[in-house]
Motif scaffolding. Structure first.
Motif, PDB file in Angstrom:
ATOM      1  N   GLU A  82       0.830  -1.211   0.000  1.00 55.32           N
ATOM      2  CA  GLU A  82       0.000   0.000   0.000  1.00 55.32           C
ATOM      3  C   GLU A  82       0.859   1.254   0.000  1.00 55.32           C
ATOM      4  OE1 GLU A  82      -2.818  -0.349   3.256  1.00 55.32           O
ATOM      5  OE2 GLU A  82      -3.101  -2.479   2.800  1.00 55.32           O
ATOM      6  N   LYS A  83       2.070   1.158   0.566  1.00 54.54           N
ATOM      7  CA  LYS A  83       2.957   2.325   0.632  1.00 54.54           C
ATOM      8  C   LYS A  83       4.392   1.835   0.658  1.00 54.54           C
ATOM      9  CE  LYS A  83       4.037   6.693   1.101  1.00 54.54           C
ATOM     10  NZ  LYS A  83       5.333   6.422   0.465  1.00 54.54           N
ATOM     11  N   LEU A  84       5.257   2.483  -0.085  1.00 51.33           N
ATOM     12  CA  LEU A  84       6.691   2.193   0.013  1.00 51.33           C
ATOM     13  C   LEU A  84       7.301   3.050   1.123  1.00 51.33           C
ATOM     14  CD1 LEU A  84       7.710   2.086  -3.760  1.00 51.33           C
ATOM     15  CD2 LEU A  84       7.410   0.133  -2.217  1.00 51.33           C
ATOM     16  N   ASN A  85       8.194   2.453   1.885  1.00 53.35           N
ATOM     17  CA  ASN A  85       9.023   3.221   2.828  1.00 53.35           C
ATOM     18  C   ASN A  85      10.440   3.185   2.284  1.00 53.35           C
ATOM     19  OD1 ASN A  85       7.559   2.386   6.131  1.00 53.35           O
ATOM     20  ND2 ASN A  85       6.736   3.535   4.394  1.00 53.35           N
ATOM     21  N   ILE A  86      10.984   4.343   1.976  1.00 50.81           N
ATOM     22  CA  ILE A  86      12.313   4.458   1.353  1.00 50.81           C
ATOM     23  C   ILE A  86      13.207   5.213   2.318  1.00 50.81           C
ATOM     24  CG2 ILE A  86      13.592   5.348  -0.642  1.00 50.81           C
ATOM     25  CD1 ILE A  86      10.973   5.235  -2.233  1.00 50.81           C
ATOM     26  N   ALA A  87      14.323   4.619   2.707  1.00 47.62           N
ATOM     27  CA  ALA A  87      15.113   5.268   3.760  1.00 47.62           C
ATOM     28  C   ALA A  87      16.577   4.880   3.737  1.00 47.62           C
ATOM     29  CB  ALA A  87      14.545   4.913   5.137  1.00 47.62           C
ATOM     30  N   LEU A  89      19.159   5.038   6.804  1.00 46.93           N
ATOM     31  CA  LEU A  89      19.351   5.334   8.227  1.00 46.93           C
ATOM     32  C   LEU A  89      20.843   5.191   8.521  1.00 46.93           C
ATOM     33  CD1 LEU A  89      16.221   3.438   9.614  1.00 46.93           C
ATOM     34  CD2 LEU A  89      16.402   5.813   8.923  1.00 46.93           C
ATOM     35  N   ARG A 103       4.996  -1.706   2.517  1.00 51.07           N
ATOM     36  CA  ARG A 103       4.184  -1.686   3.742  1.00 51.07           C
ATOM     37  C   ARG A 103       2.702  -1.836   3.418  1.00 51.07           C
ATOM     38  NH1 ARG A 103       6.562   0.448   8.117  1.00 51.07           N
ATOM     39  NH2 ARG A 103       4.869  -0.742   9.089  1.00 51.07           N
ATOM     40  N   TRP A 110       2.829  -1.653  11.232  1.00 47.58           N
ATOM     41  CA  TRP A 110       2.063  -0.492  10.756  1.00 47.58           C
ATOM     42  C   TRP A 110       1.429   0.264  11.895  1.00 47.58           C
ATOM     43  CZ3 TRP A 110       1.522   1.374   5.802  1.00 47.58           C
ATOM     44  CH2 TRP A 110       0.533   2.347   5.614  1.00 47.58           C
ATOM     45  N   PRO A 111       1.416   1.618  11.918  1.00 50.19           N
ATOM     46  CA  PRO A 111       2.044   2.495  10.922  1.00 50.19           C
ATOM     47  C   PRO A 111       3.477   2.886  11.296  1.00 50.19           C
ATOM     48  CG  PRO A 111       0.737   3.820  12.404  1.00 50.19           C
ATOM     49  CD  PRO A 111       0.679   2.391  12.921  1.00 50.19           C
ATOM     50  N   GLY A 112       4.042   2.248  12.305  1.00 50.75           N
ATOM     51  CA  GLY A 112       5.402   2.591  12.716  1.00 50.75           C
ATOM     52  C   GLY A 112       6.421   2.092  11.716  1.00 50.75           C
ATOM     53  N   PRO A 113       7.684   2.517  11.888  1.00 47.53           N
ATOM     54  CA  PRO A 113       8.748   2.016  11.015  1.00 47.53           C
ATOM     55  C   PRO A 113       9.091   0.561  11.326  1.00 47.53           C
ATOM     56  CG  PRO A 113       9.598   3.646  12.586  1.00 47.53           C
ATOM     57  CD  PRO A 113       8.141   3.499  12.864  1.00 47.53           C
ATOM     58  N   TRP A 115      12.289  -0.804  11.233  1.00 45.57           N
ATOM     59  CA  TRP A 115      13.658  -1.067  11.667  1.00 45.57           C
ATOM     60  C   TRP A 115      13.725  -1.304  13.171  1.00 45.57           C
ATOM     61  CZ3 TRP A 115      12.130   2.937   8.476  1.00 45.57           C
ATOM     62  CH2 TRP A 115      12.382   2.717   7.125  1.00 45.57           C
ATOM     63  N   GLN A 117      12.238  -3.520  14.859  1.00 41.57           N
ATOM     64  CA  GLN A 117      10.953  -3.924  15.437  1.00 41.57           C
ATOM     65  C   GLN A 117      10.719  -5.405  15.232  1.00 41.57           C
ATOM     66  OE1 GLN A 117       8.920  -1.778  17.222  1.00 41.57           O
ATOM     67  NE2 GLN A 117      10.778  -0.565  16.952  1.00 41.57           N
TER      68      GLN A 117
ATOM     69  N   GLU B  47       3.926   8.798  -3.606  1.00 40.47           N
ATOM     70  CA  GLU B  47       5.161   8.025  -3.731  1.00 40.47           C
ATOM     71  C   GLU B  47       6.219   8.849  -4.485  1.00 40.47           C
ATOM     72  OE1 GLU B  47       5.710   5.273  -2.249  1.00 40.47           O
ATOM     73  OE2 GLU B  47       3.839   4.166  -2.035  1.00 40.47           O
ATOM     74  N   ASN B  85      19.512  10.735   8.820  1.00 40.40           N
ATOM     75  CA  ASN B  85      18.493   9.736   8.468  1.00 40.40           C
ATOM     76  C   ASN B  85      17.571  10.402   7.455  1.00 40.40           C
ATOM     77  OD1 ASN B  85      17.908   7.988  11.673  1.00 40.40           O
ATOM     78  ND2 ASN B  85      19.683   8.037  10.330  1.00 40.40           N
ATOM     79  N   ILE B  86      17.499   9.834   6.269  1.00 42.22           N
ATOM     80  CA  ILE B  86      16.727  10.420   5.165  1.00 42.22           C
ATOM     81  C   ILE B  86      15.639   9.428   4.789  1.00 42.22           C
ATOM     82  CG2 ILE B  86      16.842  11.295   2.800  1.00 42.22           C
ATOM     83  CD1 ILE B  86      19.821  11.851   3.254  1.00 42.22           C
ATOM     84  N   ASN B  88      11.359   8.680   3.295  1.00 40.15           N
ATOM     85  CA  ASN B  88       9.946   8.883   2.988  1.00 40.15           C
ATOM     86  C   ASN B  88       9.197   7.673   3.527  1.00 40.15           C
ATOM     87  OD1 ASN B  88       7.953   7.901   0.276  1.00 40.15           O
ATOM     88  ND2 ASN B  88       7.362   9.541   1.645  1.00 40.15           N
ATOM     89  N   ASN B  91       3.248   6.497   6.143  1.00 40.82           N
ATOM     90  CA  ASN B  91       2.240   5.536   6.593  1.00 40.82           C
ATOM     91  C   ASN B  91       1.105   6.250   7.314  1.00 40.82           C
ATOM     92  OD1 ASN B  91       4.200   3.768   5.691  1.00 40.82           O
ATOM     93  ND2 ASN B  91       4.962   3.299   7.730  1.00 40.82           N
TER      94      ASN B  91
END
Lengths: 140, 140
Positions: A82-87, A89, A103, A110-113, A115, A117, B47, B85-86, B88, B91
């Protein structure tokens, strides 16, 4: 000049998939999420700004392709994205690497990150092979 | 065509700093970390792939500039940045926005991610004004 090599923490937690123009593309060993990791082959790079401008633009294209692959994996694993998380760290593993995580509102974080977890759910060899096949199809 | 407007969750949690070529640059209202937020002015974008390739490249330059500003804020706040930390995520707030967060090994969330962790420590009006001044100096 130092030679590029993958950080052992990255090889321990992911599977090799392809060598792209700039980056190594890997599959995170965690069936909870379709999750790509891109590691630019630049020895000593830690921050995005450590890449030249042209390299950053290549990385963008590779992030875009990784996102399409993650969405395809989400379909294959019945975990539609439903959503990409791009990061980037890098607090634990400084070697420059980018996460592209698929995600969904029903995923365990969801909706937390994602990493740090919970506990990774290792992939089967068959899942890894199928994911490599999906990349090959997409990259053709 | 829908008109661009900032999501109220973004305006509630951050302060306006500048309108860049593509994005609104804002300062997250949290003195625990020097933290920039970039919101491309593209109605309906969620996105990264919703931006044209040329827009993505402008965004890269804006992320780079935001990173230099975050490092300058870290110096000013005596919270010197060890790692950016970068990310997107989106959520919670789908409107496309990028975080550029200055992290240090002594910060309250290290080495975990900052999103959804602990309670924000609101900035004073003087801190916000000084941060705007620091951007103006950097952008000159």
């Amino acid at each position: 000049m130092a030679e590029f090599g993958l950080d052992p923490r990255i090889t321990a937690s992911s599977h090799g998939v392809a060598s792209l123009a700039l980056s190594e593309l890997r599959l995170q060993d965690d069936g909870r999420f379709p999750w790509a990791v891109l590691i630019p082959r630049r020895a000593g790079a830690v921050e995005l700004a450590d890449l030249a401008r042209g390299e950053q633009q290549v990385l963008l294209d590779e992030i875009d392709a990784a996102g399409r692959w993650v969405r395809a994996l989400g379909e294959a694993w019945a975990l539609p994205v439903e959503k990409l998380n791009i990061a980037n760290l890098g607090n634990v593993t400084p070697q420059l690497h980018w996460h592209v995580v698929g995600r969904r509102s029903a995923d365990p974080c969801w909706p937390g990150p994602v990493w740090g977890q919970g506990t990774a759910d290792p992939l089967s060899p068959a899942q890894v092979e199928a994911a490599r096949g999906a990349w090959a199809t997409l990259a053709r």
